[in-house]
Motif scaffolding. Sequence first.
Motif, PDB file in Angstrom:
ATOM      1  N   PHE A 157       0.835  -1.207   0.000  1.00  0.00           N
ATOM      2  CA  PHE A 157       0.000   0.000   0.000  1.00  0.00           C
ATOM      3  C   PHE A 157       0.870   1.257   0.000  1.00  0.00           C
ATOM      4  CE2 PHE A 157      -3.221   2.956   1.760  1.00  0.00           C
ATOM      5  CZ  PHE A 157      -4.336   2.576   1.023  1.00  0.00           C
ATOM      6  N   ALA A 158       2.073   1.122   0.576  1.00  0.00           N
ATOM      7  CA  ALA A 158       2.986   2.260   0.659  1.00  0.00           C
ATOM      8  C   ALA A 158       3.951   2.320  -0.524  1.00  0.00           C
ATOM      9  CB  ALA A 158       3.772   2.211   1.965  1.00  0.00           C
ATOM     10  N   GLY A 159       3.706   1.519  -1.547  1.00  0.00           N
ATOM     11  CA  GLY A 159       4.477   1.658  -2.781  1.00  0.00           C
ATOM     12  C   GLY A 159       5.652   0.734  -2.964  1.00  0.00           C
ATOM     13  N   TYR A 160       5.783  -0.291  -2.128  1.00  0.00           N
ATOM     14  CA  TYR A 160       6.858  -1.263  -2.297  1.00  0.00           C
ATOM     15  C   TYR A 160       6.375  -2.443  -3.145  1.00  0.00           C
ATOM     16  CZ  TYR A 160       9.214   1.124   1.580  1.00  0.00           C
ATOM     17  OH  TYR A 160       9.823   2.052   2.382  1.00  0.00           O
ATOM     18  N   ALA A 161       7.296  -3.095  -3.819  1.00  0.00           N
ATOM     19  CA  ALA A 161       7.002  -4.331  -4.541  1.00  0.00           C
ATOM     20  C   ALA A 161       7.344  -5.483  -3.599  1.00  0.00           C
ATOM     21  CB  ALA A 161       7.823  -4.423  -5.821  1.00  0.00           C
ATOM     22  N   VAL A 162       6.330  -6.174  -3.103  1.00  0.00           N
ATOM     23  CA  VAL A 162       6.499  -7.091  -1.981  1.00  0.00           C
ATOM     24  C   VAL A 162       6.368  -8.546  -2.425  1.00  0.00           C
ATOM     25  CG1 VAL A 162       5.681  -7.708   0.321  1.00  0.00           C
ATOM     26  CG2 VAL A 162       5.533  -5.337  -0.454  1.00  0.00           C
ATOM     27  N   THR A 163       7.251  -9.378  -1.889  1.00  0.00           N
ATOM     28  CA  THR A 163       7.168 -10.829  -2.056  1.00  0.00           C
ATOM     29  C   THR A 163       6.965 -11.465  -0.689  1.00  0.00           C
ATOM     30  OG1 THR A 163       8.613 -10.848  -3.999  1.00  0.00           O
ATOM     31  CG2 THR A 163       8.377 -12.918  -2.803  1.00  0.00           C
ATOM     32  N   ARG A 164       5.918 -12.286  -0.591  1.00  0.00           N
ATOM     33  CA  ARG A 164       5.690 -13.056   0.637  1.00  0.00           C
ATOM     34  C   ARG A 164       6.370 -14.416   0.466  1.00  0.00           C
ATOM     35  NH1 ARG A 164       1.117  -9.934  -0.310  1.00  0.00           N
ATOM     36  NH2 ARG A 164      -0.068  -9.198   1.506  1.00  0.00           N
ATOM     37  N   GLU A 165       7.211 -14.770   1.408  1.00  0.00           N
ATOM     38  CA  GLU A 165       7.991 -16.004   1.250  1.00  0.00           C
ATOM     39  C   GLU A 165       7.942 -16.865   2.508  1.00  0.00           C
ATOM     40  OE1 GLU A 165      12.460 -17.349  -0.274  1.00  0.00           O
ATOM     41  OE2 GLU A 165      11.435 -15.573  -1.050  1.00  0.00           O
ATOM     42  N   TYR A 166       7.911 -18.167   2.265  1.00  0.00           N
ATOM     43  CA  TYR A 166       7.903 -19.172   3.338  1.00  0.00           C
ATOM     44  C   TYR A 166       9.149 -20.038   3.149  1.00  0.00           C
ATOM     45  CZ  TYR A 166       5.851 -22.858   6.362  1.00  0.00           C
ATOM     46  OH  TYR A 166       5.593 -23.766   7.356  1.00  0.00           O
ATOM     47  N   TYR A 167       9.940 -20.149   4.186  1.00  0.00           N
ATOM     48  CA  TYR A 167      11.156 -20.966   4.153  1.00  0.00           C
ATOM     49  C   TYR A 167      10.852 -22.297   4.822  1.00  0.00           C
ATOM     50  CZ  TYR A 167      16.134 -22.129   5.013  1.00  0.00           C
ATOM     51  OH  TYR A 167      17.365 -22.723   5.065  1.00  0.00           O
ATOM     52  N   ILE A 168      10.871 -23.356   4.056  1.00  0.00           N
ATOM     53  CA  ILE A 168      10.534 -24.686   4.573  1.00  0.00           C
ATOM     54  C   ILE A 168      11.768 -25.281   5.247  1.00  0.00           C
ATOM     55  CG2 ILE A 168       9.644 -26.972   4.012  1.00  0.00           C
ATOM     56  CD1 ILE A 168       8.524 -25.744   1.415  1.00  0.00           C
ATOM     57  N   ASN A 169      11.690 -25.457   6.542  1.00  0.00           N
ATOM     58  CA  ASN A 169      12.813 -26.023   7.300  1.00  0.00           C
ATOM     59  C   ASN A 169      12.789 -27.552   7.207  1.00  0.00           C
ATOM     60  OD1 ASN A 169      14.117 -23.638   8.865  1.00  0.00           O
ATOM     61  ND2 ASN A 169      11.917 -23.327   9.072  1.00  0.00           N
ATOM     62  N   ASP A 170      13.143 -28.037   6.025  1.00  0.00           N
ATOM     63  CA  ASP A 170      13.055 -29.474   5.769  1.00  0.00           C
ATOM     64  C   ASP A 170      14.430 -30.126   5.643  1.00  0.00           C
ATOM     65  OD1 ASP A 170      13.787 -28.245   3.429  1.00  0.00           O
ATOM     66  OD2 ASP A 170      12.224 -29.141   2.186  1.00  0.00           O
ATOM     67  N   GLY A 171      15.455 -29.452   6.168  1.00  0.00           N
ATOM     68  CA  GLY A 171      16.798 -30.007   6.039  1.00  0.00           C
ATOM     69  C   GLY A 171      17.389 -30.520   7.335  1.00  0.00           C
ATOM     70  N   GLY A 172      16.657 -30.389   8.432  1.00  0.00           N
ATOM     71  CA  GLY A 172      17.206 -30.761   9.731  1.00  0.00           C
ATOM     72  C   GLY A 172      16.703 -32.096  10.240  1.00  0.00           C
ATOM     73  N   ALA A 173      17.110 -32.418  11.483  1.00  0.00           N
ATOM     74  CA  ALA A 173      16.773 -33.707  12.085  1.00  0.00           C
ATOM     75  C   ALA A 173      15.286 -33.838  12.368  1.00  0.00           C
ATOM     76  CB  ALA A 173      17.575 -33.885  13.377  1.00  0.00           C
ATOM     77  N   GLN A 174      14.556 -32.681  12.477  1.00  0.00           N
ATOM     78  CA  GLN A 174      13.142 -32.752  12.832  1.00  0.00           C
ATOM     79  C   GLN A 174      12.321 -33.470  11.773  1.00  0.00           C
ATOM     80  OE1 GLN A 174      14.665 -29.926  12.049  1.00  0.00           O
ATOM     81  NE2 GLN A 174      13.539 -28.992  10.383  1.00  0.00           N
TER      82      GLN A 174
END
Length: 580
Positions: A157-174
């Motif tokens: 709304f304030a004039g930025y070009a925005v990307t919403r991103e999700y980082y999948i933590n799929d590399g650990g022991a969990q």
Amino acid sequence: MNLFADIRARVIDALGAMVAAGDLPTGLDMSAVAVEPPRDPAHGDMATNAAMVLARPAGLAPRAIAEALAARLGADPRISLAEVAGPGFLNLRLAPAVWQGVIRAALAAGRDFGRSDLGAGQRVNVEFVSANPTGPMHVGHTRGAVFGDALAALLAFAGYAVTREYYINDGGAQVDVLARSAYERYREANGLEPEIREGLYPGDYLIPVGEALKAKYGASLLDQPESVWLAEVREFATEAMMAMIREDLALLGVTMDVYSSEKALYGTGKIEAALRRLREMGLIYEGVLEAPKGKLPEDWEEREQTLFRSTAHGDDVDRPVQKSDGSWTYFAPDIAYHYDKIERGYDQLIDVFGADHGGYVKRMKAAVSALSGGRVPLDIKLIQLVKLWKNGAPFKMSKRAGTFVTLRDVVEQASKDVTRFIMLTRKNDAALDFDFDKVLEQSKDNPVFYVQYAHARVCSVLRKADEAGIDVSDATLAGADLAALGHEAELELARKIAEWPRLVEIAARANEPHRVAFYLYELASDLHSLWNRGNDDPSLRFVQADPAMTQAKIALARAAGVVISAGLGILGVTPAQEMR
């Protein structure tokens, strides 16, 4: 139309004229000159600190500067009074026509009123939620999801070009733990007793995953060693969890633009490339960290590791990126992930973390500072805990999740709109109490109801006028004769509407969407106050016997409704057309 920016520009012009006339010295830095609402509304409509911030560098008494500035501003037809107060503050009162112009501007722009070019199209990456793909989202994720999504909307709304991103933590022991937990549910689906031993995920949400594994593999994985099934079950279960997480986010009205995988960083050379870049800068070295201050952990031992010299970029200590056995620390892939975002050309990065990641802030900022050469700022917003209450007691845990209250639990109890608004009624770094009884009650003490009721009242008065045959289209209202709007309660509402464009820019600069929720409550309060005064003073009612007068009154109400609608849109809340 940002009235405060317009008046500030007029102040700067007047100061420039004073410089040209020799009343002020040349070379003054005007960047700290501000025009703001006064702390006490009785002092005026706006106030400027110009004389106070320029006095010392100008070598003049602040009151002398203020008086000369007041004389020049008094010639502006928009400013009906410029009055010096105290040691040199300058209070301004604006002509009624100015407030009428704000109403017209709001009606002409609609929900775009208050949009800004502050961001000038800069590319901003907002990474938020990023929950481990090991189960349904819980209430803590809910707050982070709402905050991140509202922040992204605010920046857009304030004039930025925005990307919403999700980082999948799929590399650990969990994710290995997830696979083992899903395998036990697979055994259960095949008629065996699951062994949900300590350390595994006990929630019922994995039962459908086990059944799906049976549908795909039948009994072929039973009695097989872990080395045979772990990788396949891990991938299968992770995809199932991410599908669940996407569904949970959809319940909140959150849609991500990008999903990035931590696992995709391993074996691709991306981690090595990021660390090589740091090594080229002399920021990677082999060394031994000093022992932690205070009581040493039982497993502490001095050992040589590969370290990032994060202290060169503001951190307290250097950080290990590779262990003595050659494996990566958790920090290494995070460095690579942020390097990838920098390489994608973002001008600004924002991470939304849980409060338990507070110790990660300095090291992550140091890495981004080093990798971008200080070009790309990183702002990390920490989300504090949410405490749930119902019937005066803590809300019980979800049996389905096993150990926590899920996002779905909250939304099903309170609704998407209520959940989103309430999650933004506190600053992100302050703890929040979410009381199911209070957030659903119809009272002034419930901010979401109070704001929605204000919008519904505007819609109601528009319907009544339309039923009376009065044209209340925005185009007609924008052209109405607004000279009759002179009562202090009406002007107070107009002043609050005028603050909206300024508020948008302030909130966007600070990355603080909660400011929008606070402002909407104040705007709603002014509207309700005017409405209630009409109960005692018929001249303040929105619908009058004279259609022209009605159009003027409703223009004001409609302008308030436009701003409420725009603000709720940023928060991701659907404006109420009526209250039931």
